[in-house]
Design a protein around this motif. Structure first.
Motif, short mmCIF file in Angstrom:
data_model
loop_
_atom_site.label_atom_id
_atom_site.label_comp_id
_atom_site.label_asym_id
_atom_site.label_seq_id
_atom_site.Cartn_x
_atom_site.Cartn_y
_atom_site.Cartn_z
N LYS A 147 1.86 3.50 -7.22
CA LYS A 147 3.04 4.42 -8.35
C LYS A 147 2.24 3.70 -9.64
N LEU A 148 2.15 2.15 -9.18
CA LEU A 148 1.10 1.31 -10.05
C LEU A 148 0.13 1.84 -11.68
N MET A 149 -0.29 2.94 -10.43
CA MET A 149 -1.39 3.99 -11.21
C MET A 149 -1.16 5.33 -12.09
N GLU A 150 0.41 5.36 -10.75
CA GLU A 150 1.08 6.43 -11.26
C GLU A 150 1.38 6.74 -12.49
N PHE A 170 -7.53 -5.67 -1.51
CA PHE A 170 -7.00 -6.77 -1.55
C PHE A 170 -5.83 -6.23 -2.05
N LEU A 171 -4.93 -5.29 -2.10
CA LEU A 171 -4.14 -4.97 -3.01
C LEU A 171 -3.85 -6.47 -4.18
N ARG A 172 -5.03 -5.81 -4.97
CA ARG A 172 -4.46 -6.24 -6.46
C ARG A 172 -4.90 -5.72 -7.40
N PRO A 173 -3.83 -5.41 -8.64
CA PRO A 173 -3.71 -4.83 -9.56
C PRO A 173 -4.80 -4.77 -9.93
N GLU A 227 0.39 -1.02 -0.20
CA GLU A 227 0.08 0.37 -0.35
C GLU A 227 0.84 1.45 -0.07
N SER A 228 2.26 1.67 0.70
CA SER A 228 3.05 2.31 0.49
C SER A 228 4.14 1.61 1.45
N GLY A 229 5.22 2.52 0.70
CA GLY A 229 6.82 2.12 1.34
C GLY A 229 7.69 2.88 0.09
N SER A 230 8.30 1.93 0.35
CA SER A 230 9.64 2.30 -1.20
C SER A 230 10.09 1.64 -1.75
N GLY A 231 9.00 -0.01 -1.83
CA GLY A 231 8.78 -1.00 -2.94
C GLY A 231 7.75 -0.22 -3.43
N LEU A 232 7.21 -1.65 -4.44
CA LEU A 232 6.14 -1.42 -5.13
C LEU A 232 5.09 -1.14 -4.88
N THR A 233 4.56 -0.06 -5.41
CA THR A 233 2.46 0.55 -4.49
C THR A 233 1.28 0.37 -5.63
N LYS A 261 -6.40 5.03 0.46
CA LYS A 261 -6.51 4.07 1.24
C LYS A 261 -8.06 2.91 0.84
N HIS A 262 -9.54 4.04 1.23
CA HIS A 262 -10.79 3.04 1.11
C HIS A 262 -10.17 2.22 -0.76
N ILE A 263 -9.64 2.46 -1.36
CA ILE A 263 -9.28 1.68 -2.59
C ILE A 263 -9.02 0.33 -2.09
N CYS A 264 -7.76 0.83 -1.27
CA CYS A 264 -6.85 -0.19 -1.14
C CYS A 264 -7.77 -1.67 -0.41
#
Length: 345
Positions: free
Chosen positions: A289-292, A334-337, A280-286, A327-330
């Motif tokens: 970032k995918l949507m941006e 279930f953190l699925r692209p 959801e957040s952090g320095s890795g793949l989120t 946050k609502h969407i995440c």
């Protein structure tokens, strides 16, 4: 920057229909591990992006990389089932049939795609032997994989007899009579394939959509999957020992893998699996970032900087749950692209 009203969508939820997959692909650690021949079993929940990685490996174009993919939505399982070996442990009933299928896929790459062949004297002899076998048995250098296990096909084994130290019991065998002979046939074809693989090239044979049309309660289904995993590991390791860059990449839902039971599962899980998961957040793949990346591709105009999430979704106004929209969407994806793209669309 385009107006949001001018945008139809930010991509499709199905990797096969997603026009933005190539431009907006994220280099997930599971993808990197597969490409570098470090892991061969890629696990993830449905919609996590396994098929996106599968398609990325198959569609990338590099002069020293070659790939072939198996997707089993229309695979003739009834023919494959006839190759089950009896009198062996259940987890190995389909081991040799999967290995045969993989080796023929590699032979197709060597005969039709790898322009470096033959790269040595040994490879010249082995490529010729593979061509003789494939053409004599299937009538083409590039046979349809759906016909490999057709019961009435007759395999002509004379060419694979040329491998030193291997002896096959006959010169031809019908596919429906293959199981008693398949181990020695595989040993011969495998030796030719390994000799022919160019050590300067990378080769990938990928298996995806293994869950289509099946239910986990089917015993034969579990046996098939275990056989594929063991065959992939065997070829992955023997190629590494021979100094060849080969990865037989298996993409599988993690819930299905958890239900499988076989002897070496712990070793494979610890050493050869990579999990496709997003943060959801952090320095890795989120997922942000995918949507941006997709916002920038669809709304931007060439050299524009990355378009941040907040330029598309007004986060100054909270949802009724007092959450941000992200946050609502995440919490609901279930953190699925796949689900994130659908929500944003």
């Amino acid at each position: 920057m385009l107006s949001i009203s001018e945008v139809e969508n930010f991509g499709a939820i199905d990797a096969d229909a997603d026009d933005l997959l190539r431009e907006c692909f994220q280099d997930h650690s599971a993808y990197v591990a597969a490409k570098k021949q470090k892991k061969f079993l890629i696990l993830g929940r449905k919609g996590s992006g396994k098929t996106a990685i599968f398609k990325r490996i198959l569609t990338e174009r590099h002069p020293n990389e070659f790939s072939y993919g198996h997707s089993f939505d229309d695979y003739p399982w009834q023919h494959h089932d006839l190759q089950a070996q009896v009198g062996v442990p259940e987890e190995r009933r389909y081991f040799h049939s999967w290995k045969y299928l993989t080796l023929i896929g590699l032979a197709k790459v060597l005969l039709n795609s790898d322009q470096s062949q033959p790269w040595s004297d040994d490879s010249f002899e082995s490529v010729q032997a593979l061509e003789d076998f494939v053409v004599d048995s299937y009538g083409s250098r590039d046979p349809d994989v759906r016909q490999l296990f057709s019961p009435e096909k007759e395999l002509r084994l004379k060419s694979v007899l040329k491998v030193p130290f291997f002896e096959l019991s006959g010169e031809r065998v019908r596919v429906r009579e293959l199981p008693p002979h398949i181990q020695e046939v595989n040993r011969a074809i495998q030796e030719h394939v390994l000799r022919a693989l160019n050590p300067n090239n990378s080769y990938y044979i990928c298996f995806d959509q293994l869950d289509l049309g099946f239910v986990k309660s089917q015993e034969s289904y579990s046996q098939r999957l275990v056989g594929l995993i063991l065959a992939a590991r065997d070829l992955f390791l023997v190629a590494r020992e021979r100094g060849k860059k080969l990865n037989v990449v298996v993409f599988l839902r993690d819930d299905i893998y958890q239900d499988l039971q076989f002897e070496d599962k712990n070793k494979i899980t610890e050493n050869f699996t990579s999990l496709v998961q997003w943060n959801e957040s952090g320095s890795g793949l989120t997922l942000k970032k995918l949507m941006e990346s997709r916002f920038t591709n669809v709304l931007g105009s060439g050299g524009d900087p990355v378009i941040p999430w907040e330029d598309v979704f007004d986060e100054t106004r909270e949802m009724p749950s007092r959450q941000t929209k992200y946050k609502h969407i995440c919490d609901r994806t279930f953190l699925r692209p796949r689900d994130m793209i659908k929500f944003c669309n």
